[in-house]
Design a protein around this motif. Structure first.
Motif, PDB file in Angstrom:
ATOM      1  N   LYS A 166      -1.007 -54.859 -66.606  1.00 23.46           N
ATOM      2  CA  LYS A 166      -0.172 -53.975 -65.784  1.00 23.46           C
ATOM      3  C   LYS A 166      -1.020 -53.092 -64.881  1.00 23.46           C
ATOM      4  O   LYS A 166      -0.639 -52.799 -63.753  1.00 23.46           O
ATOM      5  CB  LYS A 166       0.722 -53.101 -66.674  1.00 23.46           C
ATOM      6  CG  LYS A 166       1.635 -53.911 -67.580  1.00 23.46           C
ATOM      7  CD  LYS A 166       2.585 -54.768 -66.781  1.00 23.46           C
ATOM      8  CE  LYS A 166       3.461 -55.584 -67.715  1.00 23.46           C
ATOM      9  NZ  LYS A 166       3.611 -56.961 -67.337  1.00 23.46           N
TER      10      LYS A 166
ATOM     11  N   ALA B 296      -2.821 -67.839 -62.832  1.00 20.47           N
ATOM     12  CA  ALA B 296      -2.695 -66.913 -63.963  1.00 20.47           C
ATOM     13  C   ALA B 296      -3.873 -65.949 -63.907  1.00 20.47           C
ATOM     14  O   ALA B 296      -4.993 -66.343 -63.586  1.00 20.47           O
ATOM     15  CB  ALA B 296      -2.696 -67.673 -65.281  1.00 20.47           C
ATOM     16  N   GLN B 297      -3.603 -64.710 -64.217  1.00 23.34           N
ATOM     17  CA  GLN B 297      -4.640 -63.693 -64.230  1.00 23.34           C
ATOM     18  C   GLN B 297      -4.630 -63.018 -65.587  1.00 23.34           C
ATOM     19  O   GLN B 297      -3.569 -62.747 -66.144  1.00 23.34           O
ATOM     20  CB  GLN B 297      -4.365 -62.668 -63.132  1.00 23.34           C
ATOM     21  CG  GLN B 297      -5.445 -61.626 -62.996  1.00 23.34           C
ATOM     22  CD  GLN B 297      -5.130 -60.646 -61.884  1.00 23.34           C
ATOM     23  OE1 GLN B 297      -4.143 -59.933 -61.966  1.00 23.34           O
ATOM     24  NE2 GLN B 297      -5.952 -60.635 -60.863  1.00 23.34           N
TER      25      GLN B 297
ATOM     26  N   PRO C 234      -3.141 -61.463 -70.833  1.00 19.72           N
ATOM     27  CA  PRO C 234      -2.481 -61.993 -69.634  1.00 19.72           C
ATOM     28  C   PRO C 234      -1.681 -60.937 -68.891  1.00 19.72           C
ATOM     29  O   PRO C 234      -1.145 -60.010 -69.488  1.00 19.72           O
ATOM     30  CB  PRO C 234      -1.551 -63.080 -70.176  1.00 19.72           C
ATOM     31  CG  PRO C 234      -1.779 -63.170 -71.634  1.00 19.72           C
ATOM     32  CD  PRO C 234      -2.638 -62.033 -72.055  1.00 19.72           C
ATOM     33  N   ASP C 235      -1.614 -61.114 -67.574  1.00 19.04           N
ATOM     34  CA  ASP C 235      -0.801 -60.280 -66.696  1.00 19.04           C
ATOM     35  C   ASP C 235      -0.953 -58.780 -66.964  1.00 19.04           C
ATOM     36  O   ASP C 235       0.022 -58.103 -67.297  1.00 19.04           O
ATOM     37  CB  ASP C 235       0.681 -60.679 -66.803  1.00 19.04           C
ATOM     38  CG  ASP C 235       0.902 -62.131 -66.467  1.00 19.04           C
ATOM     39  OD1 ASP C 235       0.264 -62.620 -65.512  1.00 19.04           O
ATOM     40  OD2 ASP C 235       1.695 -62.794 -67.167  1.00 19.04           O
TER      41      ASP C 235
END
Length: 171
Positions: free
Chosen positions: A54, A32-33, A51-52
């Protein structure tokens, strides 16, 4: 200012994950990033994880977090988890929100792309010129030179998971 897609930064990590996923194993690794932002809540400075993300920009800090899950009915011992520092980023520090020492996780670091690992602080030998002579000296490696991190998890109990990770800064 140039922005990057985190997907480009993680290409090597995802390829490693695909290779691991092809081997039947009771161990599942999930990466997870999250983008780390400093915010103020009720007058107190704190961090917010998005999180995540773009898009990321140079200077942004990302949290890289691996969850190692044991789906078997028996404890797994001496589990090794490796994670490269993503291209286009610089290693900053371990993920401090995790208590990896209490979970029995031992971290080791590499400065040669994962060929060799050692416990921090890492040392390297350099040649310098002193008084007109070449002299070899041992110096401490800066964490920003780390290319990979490897954790040895002493035990993951049946049906449980452990998290390990670190923070990086986008170049």
């Amino acid at each position: 200012m140039k922005s990057y897609s985190p997907l480009v930064l993680l290409t090597g990590v995802l390829l490693t994950g695909v290779a691991l996923a092809q081997t039947p194993s009771p161990l599942t690794l999930t990466l997870a990033q999250a983008l780390v932002r400093a915010v103020t809540v009720d007058g107190k400075a704190t961090e917010q994880l998005s999180p995540d993300p773009k898009n990321v920009r140079p200077g942004d800090v990302l949290s890289q977090l691996v969850t190692a899950r044991n789906s078997s009915s028996k404890a797994l011992t001496n589990v090794t988890v490796r994670l490269p520092v993503p291209k286009g980023t610089t290693y900053l520090k371990p993920e401090t929100a995790l208590n990896t020492a209490a979970s029995g996780a031992k971290a080791e670091y590499s400065i040669d792309g994962g060929k060799t690992y050692a416990v921090a602080p890492l040392k390297k030998t350099i040649t310098v010129t002193e008084n007109g002579k070449s002299v070899k000296k041992e110096v401490e490696v800066k964490p920003s030179e780390y290319t990979n991190v490897r954790w040895t998890l002493s035990q993951i109990n049946a049906g449980k998971d452990l998290k390990v990770g670190f923070r990086v800064q986008v170049n």
